[in-house]
Design an enzyme around this catalytic site. Sequence first.
Site, PDB file in Angstrom:
ATOM      1  N   ARG A 161       0.837  -1.085   0.079  1.00  0.00           N
ATOM      2  CA  ARG A 161      -0.091  -0.042  -0.059  1.00  0.00           C
ATOM      3  C   ARG A 161       0.806   1.384  -0.020  1.00  0.00           C
ATOM      4  O   ARG A 161       0.715   2.006   0.675  1.00  0.00           O
ATOM      5  CB  ARG A 161      -1.082   0.029   1.303  1.00  0.00           C
ATOM      6  CG  ARG A 161      -2.019  -1.263   1.263  1.00  0.00           C
ATOM      7  CD  ARG A 161      -2.820  -1.110   0.211  1.00  0.00           C
ATOM      8  NE  ARG A 161      -3.821  -2.265   0.250  1.00  0.00           N
ATOM      9  CZ  ARG A 161      -3.430  -3.526  -0.328  1.00  0.00           C
ATOM     10  NH1 ARG A 161      -2.294  -3.307  -0.995  1.00  0.00           N
ATOM     11  NH2 ARG A 161      -4.213  -4.631  -0.199  1.00  0.00           N
ATOM     12  N   SER A 235     -10.612  -0.540   3.724  1.00  0.00           N
ATOM     13  CA  SER A 235      -9.959  -0.973   4.571  1.00  0.00           C
ATOM     14  C   SER A 235      -9.481   0.618   5.131  1.00  0.00           C
ATOM     15  O   SER A 235      -8.740   1.354   4.443  1.00  0.00           O
ATOM     16  CB  SER A 235      -8.584  -1.674   4.382  1.00  0.00           C
ATOM     17  OG  SER A 235      -9.035  -2.975   3.939  1.00  0.00           O
ATOM     18  N   GLU A 331      -4.639   3.584   6.206  1.00  0.00           N
ATOM     19  CA  GLU A 331      -4.455   3.689   4.834  1.00  0.00           C
ATOM     20  C   GLU A 331      -5.312   4.960   3.971  1.00  0.00           C
ATOM     21  O   GLU A 331      -4.630   5.083   3.021  1.00  0.00           O
ATOM     22  CB  GLU A 331      -5.008   2.191   4.409  1.00  0.00           C
ATOM     23  CG  GLU A 331      -4.950   2.063   2.974  1.00  0.00           C
ATOM     24  CD  GLU A 331      -5.580   0.463   2.585  1.00  0.00           C
ATOM     25  OE1 GLU A 331      -5.321  -0.340   3.269  1.00  0.00           O
ATOM     26  OE2 GLU A 331      -6.442   0.318   1.456  1.00  0.00           O
TER      27      GLU A 331
END
Length: 336
Positions: A161, A235, A331
């Site tokens: 990520r 998420s 995130e």
Amino acid sequence: MDTTVSLRTLNTFGIDGTAAALVALHSEAELLTALQNPALPRPFRVLGGGSNILLTAPVSGTVLHNKMLGKTIVPESENTSLMHCGGGENWHQTVLYSLQQGLSGMENLALIPGTVGAAPIQNIGAYGVEVKDLIQSVRFVAFADGRVTEYAAADCAFGYRDSIFKNALRGTGMITQVTFRLFRNAAVNVRYGAIGDELQKAGITEPNSQQVAEAVMRIRQSKLPDPAVTGNAGSFFKNPTLPLAQYEALQKTFPELPHYPAGDGRVKIPAGWLIEHSGWKGKIAGRAGVHPFQALVLINTGNATGAEIWALSQQILEDVQQRFGIELEREVQVWP
Ligand SMILES: Cc1cc2nc3c(=O)[nH]c(=O)nc-3n(C[C@H](O)[C@H](O)[C@H](O)COP(=O)(O)OP(=O)(O)OC[C@H]3O[C@@H](n4cnc5c(N)ncnc54)[C@H](O)[C@@H]3O)c2cc1C
């Protein structure tokens, strides 16, 4: 100029945020014109599908809405083709298009919301595949001088990520095009348990890419909240990775702690498990909450502000830190 452009329908959290200006860009030429327009308030920031942002306060600069379309496939070898895609293309539609063209590689990434131009930013991933494995190059236009740079995948510092676009190049330009290398006869990747189970349920023993994409879509639809119904950004936190020694020490207190090898002597822990075992799964705090089935997903239960969701995420961070000594990382990109 309108100073209160609403971003409410442009972010999947459904936060009623505003920007000082919003400009839809359909080409690099339009981008260069915007960059040279002194009337547009600075700083510039790029918006794709708004599926990975949290609006916590009014945005004072100009939001550049990526609408750059176009897909071209160029055969490269007997088994590979390059697919050039405008950054404003819808990600999931691009996955479906590639499969219709007989190209495989993207199937595990079906149904991820957002745009092609945002995919490299956090190196989107799902079901054992990351987009970095498919990217050949990323075309980037700098805000400062309009300079175009074609970054080869090896120069994008891709990680879990993560990429150069989230770090050194953050906020400095716009991804206008991404080139993918896709395959004609590649083996499918069904190592991720849930895909195998889903294919087995459908009686498929030798799946093709299309069937893997359909399995992924069924799993995602059954597991993840639909932003059209419940505002969310997928998420909210990254799964933390720990040094092996820290994991081993924790495991003595929490023997059931799930873990996966993360390379370099590190261990990945599912953030959802940490949040659930800090007592947050399904909890509502005002108009923000934690999804009842997916503790990693924070939700807007109706008219929540970004600040309320941010405050909830902060409480979760603190509780996880206190209970497990692990610092979670968001995130989702917090704006402004
Ligand atoms: C239900 C749901 C499920 C999800 N599942 C996954 C998943 O499985 N895996 C995963 O990795 N992600 C997942 N996500 C997160 C999200 O879909 C991805 O991060 C996606 O790539 C975001 O695309 P976007 O166009 O919506 O980006 P936006 O939210 O519009 O932007 C995100 C950030 O990238 C920047 N940005 C966007 N486009 C550009 C550009 N062209 N140039 C420069 N900067 C840009 C923005 O400024 C912003 O900071 C999920 C989200 C939701 C809502």
